[in-house]
Design a protein around this motif. Structure first.
Motif, PDB file in Angstrom:
ATOM      1  N   LEU A 125       0.729  -1.099   0.134  1.00 19.64           N
ATOM      2  CA  LEU A 125       0.076  -0.095  -0.057  1.00 19.64           C
ATOM      3  C   LEU A 125       0.803   1.305   0.159  1.00 19.64           C
ATOM      4  N   SER A 126       0.304   2.334  -0.652  1.00 18.41           N
ATOM      5  CA  SER A 126       0.986   3.660  -0.589  1.00 18.41           C
ATOM      6  C   SER A 126       0.233   4.538   0.094  1.00 18.41           C
ATOM      7  N   CYS A 127       0.735   5.801   0.438  1.00 14.63           N
ATOM      8  CA  CYS A 127      -0.145   6.785   1.159  1.00 14.63           C
ATOM      9  C   CYS A 127       0.871   8.173   0.770  1.00 14.63           C
ATOM     10  N   VAL A 128       0.135   8.851  -0.087  1.00 14.96           N
ATOM     11  CA  VAL A 128       0.853  10.028  -0.600  1.00 14.96           C
ATOM     12  C   VAL A 128       0.467  11.139   0.157  1.00 14.96           C
ATOM     13  N   ALA A 129       1.116  12.260   0.444  1.00 12.95           N
ATOM     14  CA  ALA A 129       0.767  13.110   1.365  1.00 12.95           C
ATOM     15  C   ALA A 129       0.786  14.432   0.468  1.00 12.95           C
ATOM     16  N   SER A 130       0.024  15.315   0.697  1.00 13.72           N
ATOM     17  CA  SER A 130      -0.119  16.677   0.137  1.00 13.72           C
ATOM     18  C   SER A 130       0.141  17.786   1.498  1.00 13.72           C
ATOM     19  N   GLY A 131       0.675  18.710   1.231  1.00 19.02           N
ATOM     20  CA  GLY A 131       0.960  19.566   2.383  1.00 19.02           C
ATOM     21  C   GLY A 131       2.491  19.874   2.749  1.00 19.02           C
ATOM     22  N   ARG A 132       2.770  20.509   3.653  1.00 22.52           N
ATOM     23  CA  ARG A 132       4.117  20.916   3.875  1.00 22.52           C
ATOM     24  C   ARG A 132       4.598  20.113   5.099  1.00 22.52           C
ATOM     25  N   ASP A 133       5.890  19.886   5.031  1.00 20.14           N
ATOM     26  CA  ASP A 133       6.725  19.369   6.205  1.00 20.14           C
ATOM     27  C   ASP A 133       6.190  17.933   6.531  1.00 20.14           C
ATOM     28  N   PHE A 134       5.979  17.139   5.555  1.00 16.82           N
ATOM     29  CA  PHE A 134       5.523  15.597   5.776  1.00 16.82           C
ATOM     30  C   PHE A 134       6.724  15.189   6.679  1.00 16.82           C
ATOM     31  N   GLU A 135       8.076  15.382   6.407  1.00 13.64           N
ATOM     32  CA  GLU A 135       8.819  14.547   6.837  1.00 13.64           C
ATOM     33  C   GLU A 135       9.133  14.574   8.518  1.00 13.64           C
ATOM     34  N   ASP A 162       9.416   7.376   2.590  1.00 14.52           N
ATOM     35  CA  ASP A 162      10.330   8.123   1.693  1.00 14.52           C
ATOM     36  C   ASP A 162       9.972   9.449   1.773  1.00 14.52           C
ATOM     37  N   ASN A 163      10.468  10.335   2.688  1.00 11.49           N
ATOM     38  CA  ASN A 163      10.073  11.694   2.795  1.00 11.49           C
ATOM     39  C   ASN A 163      10.345  12.650   1.495  1.00 11.49           C
ATOM     40  N   ALA A 164      11.332  12.114   0.706  1.00 13.51           N
ATOM     41  CA  ALA A 164      11.386  12.988  -0.429  1.00 13.51           C
ATOM     42  C   ALA A 164      10.249  12.821  -1.252  1.00 13.51           C
ATOM     43  N   LYS A 165       9.709  11.644  -1.401  1.00 11.57           N
ATOM     44  CA  LYS A 165       8.429  11.579  -2.113  1.00 11.57           C
ATOM     45  C   LYS A 165       7.429  11.594  -1.558  1.00 11.57           C
TER      46      LYS A 165
END
Length: 114
Positions: free
Chosen positions: A20-30, A72-75
């Motif tokens: 499973l993948s979970c893609v974030a939108s917004g700032r500072d996910f990392e 994967d914080n870069a992604k």
């Protein structure tokens, strides 16, 4: 604030695997800790895994040793590797960042059936 979109679910036989993948939108996910949840319609949402900003993970007993969380914080993406799936893993899977997510994403359906 962050929002997530989950994907990667599907129909798999018992013993099979999914990622499973979970893609974030917004700032500072990392900088945020993140959680994986699942829900069977009619039941409460169940916490199954955590991954903190440094990549340290924790799992519910029901999935320990079978599921692996990573990020994967870069992604701006989290992953949940599901191995040795069982019928009782059938659910809609969600992710979020506690205190940061403004609304649940659409989830991704995992169905384990022969």
């Amino acid at each position: 604030q962050l929002q997530f979109v989950e994907s990667g679910g599907g129909l798999v036989q018992p013993g099979g695997s999914l990622r499973l993948s979970c893609v974030a939108s917004g700032r500072d996910f990392e900088i945020y800790d993140a959680l994986w949840w699942r829900q069977v319609p009619g039941n409460e949402r169940e916490w199954i895994a955590s991954i903190n900003s440094g990549g340290t993970t924790d799992y519910a007993d029901s999935v320990q040793g079978r599921f692996t969380a990573s990020r994967d914080n870069a992604k701006k993406t989290m992953y949940l590797q599901l191995n040795n799936l069982k019928a009782e893993d059938t659910a809609i899977y969600y992710c979020d960042a506690p205190g940061v997510t403004t609304a649940w994403g659409p989830g991704t359906q995992v169905t384990v059936s022969s």
